[in-house]
Write a protein that holds these residues in place. Structure first.
Motif, PDB file in Angstrom:
ATOM      1  N   LEU A   1       0.834  -1.211   0.000  1.00  0.00           N
ATOM      2  CA  LEU A   1       0.000   0.000   0.000  1.00  0.00           C
ATOM      3  C   LEU A   1       0.864   1.255   0.000  1.00  0.00           C
ATOM      4  N   ASP A   2       1.968   1.197   0.716  1.00  0.00           N
ATOM      5  CA  ASP A   2       2.812   2.384   0.849  1.00  0.00           C
ATOM      6  C   ASP A   2       3.350   2.864  -0.511  1.00  0.00           C
ATOM      7  N   GLN A   3       3.478   1.941  -1.463  1.00  0.00           N
ATOM      8  CA  GLN A   3       3.984   2.310  -2.795  1.00  0.00           C
ATOM      9  C   GLN A   3       3.045   3.268  -3.523  1.00  0.00           C
ATOM     10  N   LEU A   4       1.787   3.261  -3.106  1.00  0.00           N
ATOM     11  CA  LEU A   4       0.831   4.161  -3.771  1.00  0.00           C
ATOM     12  C   LEU A   4       1.235   5.616  -3.612  1.00  0.00           C
ATOM     13  N   ARG A   5       1.966   5.900  -2.562  1.00  0.00           N
ATOM     14  CA  ARG A   5       2.394   7.291  -2.360  1.00  0.00           C
ATOM     15  C   ARG A   5       3.239   7.793  -3.535  1.00  0.00           C
ATOM     16  N   TYR A   6       3.862   6.863  -4.274  1.00  0.00           N
ATOM     17  CA  TYR A   6       4.780   7.255  -5.354  1.00  0.00           C
ATOM     18  C   TYR A   6       4.155   7.140  -6.741  1.00  0.00           C
ATOM     19  N   VAL A   7       2.976   6.541  -6.815  1.00  0.00           N
ATOM     20  CA  VAL A   7       2.372   6.357  -8.151  1.00  0.00           C
ATOM     21  C   VAL A   7       0.972   6.971  -8.272  1.00  0.00           C
ATOM     22  N   SER A   8       0.382   7.305  -7.152  1.00  0.00           N
ATOM     23  CA  SER A   8      -1.031   7.704  -7.188  1.00  0.00           C
ATOM     24  C   SER A   8      -1.155   9.223  -7.337  1.00  0.00           C
ATOM     25  N   HIS A   9      -1.554   9.661  -8.516  1.00  0.00           N
ATOM     26  CA  HIS A   9      -1.651  11.108  -8.770  1.00  0.00           C
ATOM     27  C   HIS A   9      -2.609  11.823  -7.812  1.00  0.00           C
ATOM     28  N   PRO A  10      -3.767  11.244  -7.493  1.00  0.00           N
ATOM     29  CA  PRO A  10      -4.666  11.962  -6.562  1.00  0.00           C
ATOM     30  C   PRO A  10      -4.050  12.161  -5.172  1.00  0.00           C
ATOM     31  N   TYR A  11      -3.026  11.366  -4.836  1.00  0.00           N
ATOM     32  CA  TYR A  11      -2.302  11.567  -3.582  1.00  0.00           C
ATOM     33  C   TYR A  11      -1.167  12.574  -3.776  1.00  0.00           C
ATOM     34  N   ILE A  12      -0.424  12.413  -4.876  1.00  0.00           N
ATOM     35  CA  ILE A  12       0.801  13.204  -5.066  1.00  0.00           C
ATOM     36  C   ILE A  12       0.494  14.668  -5.386  1.00  0.00           C
ATOM     37  N   PHE A  13      -0.525  14.875  -6.244  1.00  0.00           N
ATOM     38  CA  PHE A  13      -0.718  16.218  -6.788  1.00  0.00           C
ATOM     39  C   PHE A  13      -1.890  16.955  -6.144  1.00  0.00           C
ATOM     40  N   THR A  14      -2.020  16.826  -4.842  1.00  0.00           N
ATOM     41  CA  THR A  14      -3.075  17.528  -4.113  1.00  0.00           C
ATOM     42  C   THR A  14      -2.475  18.078  -2.822  1.00  0.00           C
ATOM     43  N   ALA A  15      -2.905  19.263  -2.429  1.00  0.00           N
ATOM     44  CA  ALA A  15      -2.470  19.776  -1.127  1.00  0.00           C
ATOM     45  C   ALA A  15      -3.005  18.862  -0.027  1.00  0.00           C
ATOM     46  N   SER A  16      -2.232  18.673   1.011  1.00  0.00           N
ATOM     47  CA  SER A  16      -2.627  17.775   2.103  1.00  0.00           C
ATOM     48  C   SER A  16      -3.718  18.434   2.965  1.00  0.00           C
ATOM     49  N   PRO A  17      -4.442  17.600   3.746  1.00  0.00           N
ATOM     50  CA  PRO A  17      -5.498  18.169   4.599  1.00  0.00           C
ATOM     51  C   PRO A  17      -4.931  19.209   5.573  1.00  0.00           C
ATOM     52  N   SER A  18      -5.750  20.196   5.900  1.00  0.00           N
ATOM     53  CA  SER A  18      -5.299  21.278   6.778  1.00  0.00           C
ATOM     54  C   SER A  18      -5.055  20.748   8.192  1.00  0.00           C
ATOM     55  N   PRO A  19      -4.184  21.413   8.949  1.00  0.00           N
ATOM     56  CA  PRO A  19      -3.884  20.950  10.318  1.00  0.00           C
ATOM     57  C   PRO A  19      -5.141  20.834  11.185  1.00  0.00           C
ATOM     58  N   SER A  20      -6.080  21.769  11.041  1.00  0.00           N
ATOM     59  CA  SER A  20      -7.288  21.708  11.880  1.00  0.00           C
ATOM     60  C   SER A  20      -8.130  20.484  11.531  1.00  0.00           C
ATOM     61  N   THR A  21      -8.206  20.149  10.252  1.00  0.00           N
ATOM     62  CA  THR A  21      -8.949  18.956   9.830  1.00  0.00           C
ATOM     63  C   THR A  21      -8.328  17.700  10.437  1.00  0.00           C
ATOM     64  N   ILE A  22      -6.994  17.632  10.358  1.00  0.00           N
ATOM     65  CA  ILE A  22      -6.308  16.447  10.892  1.00  0.00           C
ATOM     66  C   ILE A  22      -6.502  16.362  12.408  1.00  0.00           C
ATOM     67  N   ALA A  23      -6.368  17.481  13.087  1.00  0.00           N
ATOM     68  CA  ALA A  23      -6.473  17.468  14.562  1.00  0.00           C
ATOM     69  C   ALA A  23      -7.884  17.065  14.997  1.00  0.00           C
ATOM     70  N   ALA A  24      -8.901  17.628  14.342  1.00  0.00           N
ATOM     71  CA  ALA A  24     -10.284  17.291  14.710  1.00  0.00           C
ATOM     72  C   ALA A  24     -10.572  15.833  14.387  1.00  0.00           C
ATOM     73  N   THR A  25     -10.047  15.356  13.263  1.00  0.00           N
ATOM     74  CA  THR A  25     -10.311  13.965  12.859  1.00  0.00           C
ATOM     75  C   THR A  25      -9.657  12.985  13.836  1.00  0.00           C
ATOM     76  N   ARG A  26      -8.466  13.329  14.336  1.00  0.00           N
ATOM     77  CA  ARG A  26      -7.808  12.428  15.298  1.00  0.00           C
ATOM     78  C   ARG A  26      -8.663  12.266  16.555  1.00  0.00           C
ATOM     79  N   VAL A  27      -9.245  13.375  17.002  1.00  0.00           N
ATOM     80  CA  VAL A  27     -10.107  13.288  18.196  1.00  0.00           C
ATOM     81  C   VAL A  27     -11.402  12.546  17.857  1.00  0.00           C
ATOM     82  N   ALA A  28     -11.963  12.872  16.677  1.00  0.00           N
ATOM     83  CA  ALA A  28     -13.224  12.214  16.283  1.00  0.00           C
ATOM     84  C   ALA A  28     -13.038  10.704  16.162  1.00  0.00           C
ATOM     85  N   LEU A  29     -11.867  10.274  15.671  1.00  0.00           N
ATOM     86  CA  LEU A  29     -11.621   8.828  15.543  1.00  0.00           C
ATOM     87  C   LEU A  29     -11.630   8.152  16.914  1.00  0.00           C
TER      88      LEU A  29
END
Lengths: 85, 395
Positions: B260-288
């Motif tokens: 699965l980790d190899q997808l980071r190097y071949v998957s355009h929707p992963y490579i060519f998109t800005a990553s989620p914002s810090p607030s989104t990640i922080a809220a999602t960690r708590v929500a999980l």
């Protein structure tokens, strides 16, 4: 299944597609599936599943990008059947 | 017909389905008060068309985490994970998802749509086969198209049909990715996972399960259908979204396959998109964490779901095959669906309207989504509104 040619496939398709069409419309090999028969995307996808079962073949949806007319669809089916022999 | 005329034709077709001036799609919500109430126009409205299944959208813990992340890390990352947008929070969330699923690998994507787009297009390519349920979400179709693989559909939840199509593929079944969903978003029904797993094993295929609507909803800890059925180790890849039970935006893929980790190097929707914002990640960690510990929320959610589903069935509406948080009322034509949607809005209830060809089998849907924050009084109000409207809708 017995040997089948492109004309047989065209005939079968015309019969099947009649249910989508205005009764006034004569379906010919050049009839456009989208603009003349007004088949929406879901109906087309369901028709493909029916045809797969009828001919016992796999018709990839990505192969439909070049299909505009009844003849195009018949040619595609014929090609897939020939390739799978 | 030129490019712009084609859009005019599509607009004319939509106008023919909906009376002028009525904005059933993209209706603006002016203010949002809670997980269950908002203002639309001048009216206070009960929200029954969100994907907020556990009712966490106003969770104080999630909001606090989001605020703190903005203060510490700013509003956005401005770059992709492969460049400057790889913060420690992204990696921490991936490890927490992997731990949650007891899996070895996880990749976080910027949206749920991109999780499917990126995972599918990274796993398969030209010459491979995607064998997908006919009722699959658009992100699955689009991921398959992006991949260049051959796309074959099987009839929705029909296992004899899936087997027939696997058999036809012959040796190609080994290079086939079967794709199903935990809960299907249109009718709210679940995939027959045990049979799918059995077929994928028999034909040596790979299985991807999209748990977008089942995360937080099914299974003891809310992992989804794979947990509920005890088959989590039989599913090769699980995708899901942050935008439903987790009340954020983003997506993930987990797997025990280290590839699965190899997808980071071949998957355009992963490579060519800005990553989620810090607030989104922080809220999602708590929500999980809240989701994982949310068995009481799941109990309330299912009480609400069963209450609404059984009432609609009892009064004679055609509903989906089984109860669940997505409760779909199936109507014969767009006019009935529109009348019901409008009638519910007049009764202060917002639901989703789904017209052909988006709805299965040429039908139209009025789709309700219940959540754990709905009170039984709110659900009772909805039941009464449906009862009042039934005779005028169904002739």
């Amino acid at each position: 299944m017995a040997e089948i040619n492109q004309e047989d496939i065209l005939h079968l398709l015309s019969q099947r597609l009649a249910s989508f069409a205005n009764p006034e419309l004569e379906i010919t090999p050049e009839t456009n599936l989208i603009t003349q028969l007004a088949i929406d995307s879901i109906k087309l996808l369901n028709l493909i599943m029916e045809l797969e079962d009828h001919f016992d073949i796999s018709i990839p949806l990505n192969a439909l990008t070049d299909v505009l007319t009844v003849r195009d669809l018949a040619n595609l089916i014929y090609r897939i059947m020939s390739d799978s022999k | 017909m030129n490019l712009l005329e084609k859009l005019d034709a599509a607009a004319a077709a939509r106008k023919a389905q909906l009376p002028t001036g009525l904005s059933a799609f993209g209706i603006p919500i002016e203010e949002i008060y809670s997980p269950t109430e908002a203002r639309i126009g001048e009216r206070r409205i009960l929200l029954l068309g969100t994907n907020n299944y556990l009712g966490l959208s106003f969770s104080p813990e999630c909001r606090k985490a989001a605020h703190e992340a903005i203060d510490k890390e700013g509003t956005g990352t401005t770059g992709s994970r492969m460049a400057n947008g790889n913060y420690s929070g992204h990696r921490a969330l991936e490890m927490e998802f992997a731990d949650f699923y007891h899996c070895r690998s996880c990749i976080v994507f910027t949206t749920g749509y991109q999780a499917n787009l990126g995972t599918i297009s990274g796993l398969i390519g030209a010459g491979d086969v995607a064998l997908i349920d006919g009722d699959s979400h658009a992100s699955i179709y689009d991921g398959c198209i992006l991949s260049g693989a051959d796309i074959i559909r099987f009839r929705h939840n029909d296992m004899a049909d899936l087997e027939k199509r696997l058999r036809r593929l012959g040796d190609r079944s080994k290079n086939t990715l079967i794709i199903a969903e935990g809960i299907y978003s249109m009718l709210g029904d679940q995939a027959p996972l045990a049979e799918i797993v059995s077929l994928k094993n028999a034909y040596n295929s790979i299985l991807l399960l999209d748990e977008a609507h089942s995360l937080g909803v099914l299974g003891e800890t809310g992992q989804g259908l794979a947990e509920k059925t005890g088959l989590i180790n039989q599913v090769d890849f699980i995708t899901g979204t942050f935008s439903k039970s987790l009340c954020g935006i983003g997506g993930y893929c987990v797997s025990n396959h280290l590839q699965l980790d190899q997808l980071r190097y071949v998957s355009h929707p992963y490579i060519f998109t800005a990553s989620p914002s810090p607030s989104t990640i922080a809220a999602t960690r708590v929500a999980l964490r809240l989701l994982r510990d949310g068995s009481k929320l799941r109990e309330q959610l299912w009480r609400n779901a069963r209450q609404l589903y059984s009432h609609l069935k009892m009064i004679g509406f055609q509903v989906g095959p089984e109860p669940g948080p997505v409760v779909a009322t199936i109507l014969d034509n767009p006019q009935q669906a529109l009348a019901l949607w409008n009638g519910l809005l007049e009764n202060g209830i917002y639901v989703n309207l789904i017209l052909p060809p988006a709805a299965p089998e040429g039908k139209s849907l009025v789709r309700c989504s219940v959540n754990a924050a709905h009170t039984s009084e709110q659900i009772e109000h909805v039941c009464q509104a449906f009862s009042k409207l039934h005779s005028s809708i169904i002739q």
